[in-house]
Write an enzyme that holds these catalytic residues in place. Structure first.
Site, PDB file in Angstrom:
ATOM      1  N   HIS A 116      -0.790  -3.765  -1.594  1.00 40.48           N
ATOM      2  CA  HIS A 116      -0.933  -5.015  -2.341  1.00 40.48           C
ATOM      3  C   HIS A 116      -2.435  -5.317  -2.440  1.00 40.48           C
ATOM      4  CE1 HIS A 116      -0.827  -9.458  -2.779  1.00 40.48           C
ATOM      5  NE2 HIS A 116       0.405  -9.305  -3.227  1.00 40.48           N
ATOM      6  N   ASP A 193      -0.105  -4.411   7.391  1.00 41.42           N
ATOM      7  CA  ASP A 193       0.233  -5.529   6.523  1.00 41.42           C
ATOM      8  C   ASP A 193       1.751  -5.693   6.623  1.00 41.42           C
ATOM      9  OD1 ASP A 193       0.960  -7.211   4.507  1.00 41.42           O
ATOM     10  OD2 ASP A 193      -0.102  -6.158   2.901  1.00 41.42           O
ATOM     11  N   GLN A 196       5.840  -7.906   4.042  1.00 42.74           N
ATOM     12  CA  GLN A 196       7.198  -7.650   3.556  1.00 42.74           C
ATOM     13  C   GLN A 196       8.144  -7.178   4.655  1.00 42.74           C
ATOM     14  OE1 GLN A 196       8.312  -8.494   0.677  1.00 42.74           O
ATOM     15  NE2 GLN A 196       6.432  -8.835  -0.459  1.00 42.74           N
ATOM     16  N   LYS A 219       7.389 -16.150   3.310  1.00 43.70           N
ATOM     17  CA  LYS A 219       8.316 -15.067   2.937  1.00 43.70           C
ATOM     18  C   LYS A 219       9.438 -14.919   3.962  1.00 43.70           C
ATOM     19  CE  LYS A 219       4.749 -12.206   0.745  1.00 43.70           C
ATOM     20  NZ  LYS A 219       4.859 -12.511  -0.674  1.00 43.70           N
ATOM     21  N   CYS A 357       0.840  -7.654  -8.133  1.00 45.56           N
ATOM     22  CA  CYS A 357      -0.405  -7.610  -7.345  1.00 45.56           C
ATOM     23  C   CYS A 357      -0.591  -6.247  -6.685  1.00 45.56           C
ATOM     24  CB  CYS A 357      -0.447  -8.715  -6.293  1.00 45.56           C
ATOM     25  SG  CYS A 357      -0.356 -10.355  -6.991  1.00 45.56           S
TER      26      CYS A 357
HETATM   27  N1  C6P Z   1       3.406 -10.351  -2.284  1.00 43.49           N
HETATM   28  C1  C6P Z   1       4.967 -10.409  -4.124  1.00 43.49           C
HETATM   29  O1  C6P Z   1       5.583 -10.975  -5.032  1.00 43.49           O
HETATM   30  P1  C6P Z   1       0.420 -13.946   0.673  1.00 43.49           P
HETATM   31  O2  C6P Z   1       0.270 -14.204  -0.785  1.00 43.49           O
HETATM   32  O3  C6P Z   1      -0.874 -14.072   1.420  1.00 43.49           O
HETATM   33  O4  C6P Z   1       1.538 -14.700   1.301  1.00 43.49           O
HETATM   34  O5  C6P Z   1       0.896 -12.401   0.809  1.00 43.49           O
HETATM   35  C2  C6P Z   1       0.128 -11.382   0.263  1.00 43.49           C
HETATM   36  C3  C6P Z   1       0.836 -10.075   0.360  1.00 43.49           C
HETATM   37  C4  C6P Z   1       0.308  -9.081   1.176  1.00 43.49           C
HETATM   38  N2  C6P Z   1       0.924  -7.896   1.317  1.00 43.49           N
HETATM   39  C5  C6P Z   1       2.083  -7.616   0.691  1.00 43.49           C
HETATM   40  C6  C6P Z   1       2.722  -6.289   0.914  1.00 43.49           C
HETATM   41  C7  C6P Z   1       2.659  -8.565  -0.159  1.00 43.49           C
HETATM   42  O6  C6P Z   1       3.793  -8.271  -0.773  1.00 43.49           O
HETATM   43  C8  C6P Z   1       2.016  -9.819  -0.341  1.00 43.49           C
HETATM   44  C9  C6P Z   1       2.577 -10.851  -1.278  1.00 43.49           C
HETATM   45  C10 C6P Z   1       4.119 -11.230  -3.204  1.00 43.49           C
HETATM   46  O7  C6P Z   1       5.044  -9.198  -3.943  1.00 43.49           O
HETATM   47  C11 C6P Z   1       3.225 -12.176  -3.957  1.00 43.49           C
HETATM   48  S1  C6P Z   1       2.014 -11.356  -4.922  1.00 43.49           S
END
Ligand code: C6P
Length: 398
Positions: A116, A193, A196, A219, A357
């Site tokens: 991401h 990371d 997910q 999430k 993203c």
């Molecule tokens: N992915 C998706 O629709 P934040 O925005 O900080 O809570 O998470 C960022 C992030 C980091 N790593 C991974 C693997 C992610 O999937 C995400 C967030 C969302 O896929 C929003 S773009």
């Protein structure tokens, strides 16, 4: 099959027609989380670690017990290892600044093609500041990490390896323990990371043998604006702070400052304590269900969806056809993902379309946009049946 939990636990599903298939983006919130946040504001709100009156003690107690609950959830050695941040993005940014002194010109930072942007851009910025080089592990045709030429990627120049536990586009679950062993053998720092994964499967930082783990509360049934950076205590003690200001200090003079102990060294200013308290209610809710049950349930839903989707004409499903987390990205010949989303919206079906993203990954897939569905504990077979019917009607229109 009914959902793993009662949909009635989630006020948003008072609208019985709503079919929410975008939990990889953000999850819906159970009433217990919403009530916990409301109660905290109504009956125990005072700034934490500052107020000596009873209300302040109560608020601090709730905040610190949330840290304990989250520490226990990921099996940290100590709650001191849990830093509250604004989310996974902030957690990774924190690391990219706090690790700066350890990176020299010519050092390498290893990522992968399935990251991401939150796990790419902060490292690009760090690499620019320090003259380091970025390397990316490639993927196999089925969307798994290709570790066949690992010697080319894990070298004695590699100082940081930062990899997603689960892809937000392909649903690939990476072999973290295997990668941890390779990272250890070259003496680099291993960051996961977990944006997910922490919400969808058991995550035990001791078993994974990583050094840091980043994830987001929103999430995993929790509120927005809170996330976690977990790190090994000896490494956290050794890091520079990221943000500076109130409460992260030990002593301030006009010319200099010294730092508070971990985790407070990394929590400058008034922390997001109400959100952290809300997150602990979400974690308790998930613990009551059991994270093994969450993973097994989502595996069943995902297999059912893959089977049903495969019968749709001209569909191309990205990633591994069998083994993955509860995320499925696909394209349908002759129907642009954006048109699909608009048609599905008419049936109150929420899914995400676009690059998610993860533009470098989309480039690898030879796509600029995909449609993506993602599951959570409140979804059921009926949601998938309605999705498939709605996709088939859309195809007929085109
Ligand atoms: N992915 C998706 O629709 P934040 O925005 O900080 O809570 O998470 C960022 C992030 C980091 N790593 C991974 C693997 C992610 O999937 C995400 C967030 C969302 O896929 C929003 S773009």
């Amino acid at each position: 099959m009914t959902s793993l939990v009662q949909k009635t636990d989630f006020p948003i599903f008072d609208d019985e027609k709503l079919i929410y298939l975008d939990s990889a983006s953000t999850s819906q919130k159970p009433k217990i989380v919403l009530d916990t946040i409301k109660n905290a504001y109504e009956s125990s709100n005072a700034n934490v670690h500052r107020a000596l009156y009873d209300l302040g003690s109560r608020s601090t107690e709730l905040y610190e017990s949330s840290r304990e609950i989250i520490s226990d959830f990921i099996n940290a050695h100590s709650s001191k290892e849990v830093i509250f941040t604004g989310g996974a993005t902030e957690s990774i940014n924190l690391l990219s600044y706090s690790l700066e002194k350890k990176i020299q010109k010519g050092d390498e930072i290893l990522l992968s093609h399935m990251e991401h942007h939150a796990n790419i851009v902060p490292w690009q910025q760090l690499a620019k500041r320090c003259g380091a080089q970025l390397k990316y592990l490639p993927l196999t045709d089925s969307g798994d990490l290709d570790l066949s030429k690992k010697e080319q990627y894990f070298t004695n120049k590699t100082k940081i390896v930062s990899i997603t536990h689960m892809s937000n586009v392909l649903g690939t679950i990476n072999p973290i323990k295997k990668i941890a062993k390779i990272v250890k053998s070259i003496g680099a720092i291993f960051i996961i990371d977990g944006a997910q994964s922490v919400s969808h499967m058991p995550v035990d930082v001791q078993k994974l043998e990583c050094d840091f783990l980043a994830f987001s509360g929103h999430k995993m049934l929790g509120p927005t604006g809170v996330g976690v950076l977990w790190g090994k205590l000896n490494l956290l003690n050794d890091l520079e702070p990221f943000l500076s200001g109130g409460e992260m200090i030990e002593k301030v003079t006009l010319d200099n400052s010294t730092w508070n102990e971990v985790p407070y060294k990394f929590e400058a200013g008034t922390p997001n304590y109400i959100q952290a308290i809300g997150l602990s209610a979400a974690v308790k809710y998930l613990k009551d269900i059991g994270m093994d049950n969450v993973r097994n349930y989502e595996e069943t839903l995902t297999s059912y969806a893959l089977e049903k989707l495969q019968n749709i004409p001209k569909i191309y499903i990205h990633g591994n056809p069998k083994k993955r987390g509860g995320v499925i990205s696909f394209n349908i010949g002759g129907v642009h993902p954006q048109d699909l989303a608009q048609f599905l919206n008419e049936d109150k079906i929420c899914l995400r379309v676009g690059h998610h993203c993860a533009q470098p990954l989309l480039e690898t897939l030879n796509e600029t946009s995909t449609a993506r569905i993602s599951f959570y504990i409140y979804n059921n077979f009926s949601d998938i049946d309605k999705l498939v019917d709605s996709i088939n009607s859309t195809i007929k229109y085109f």
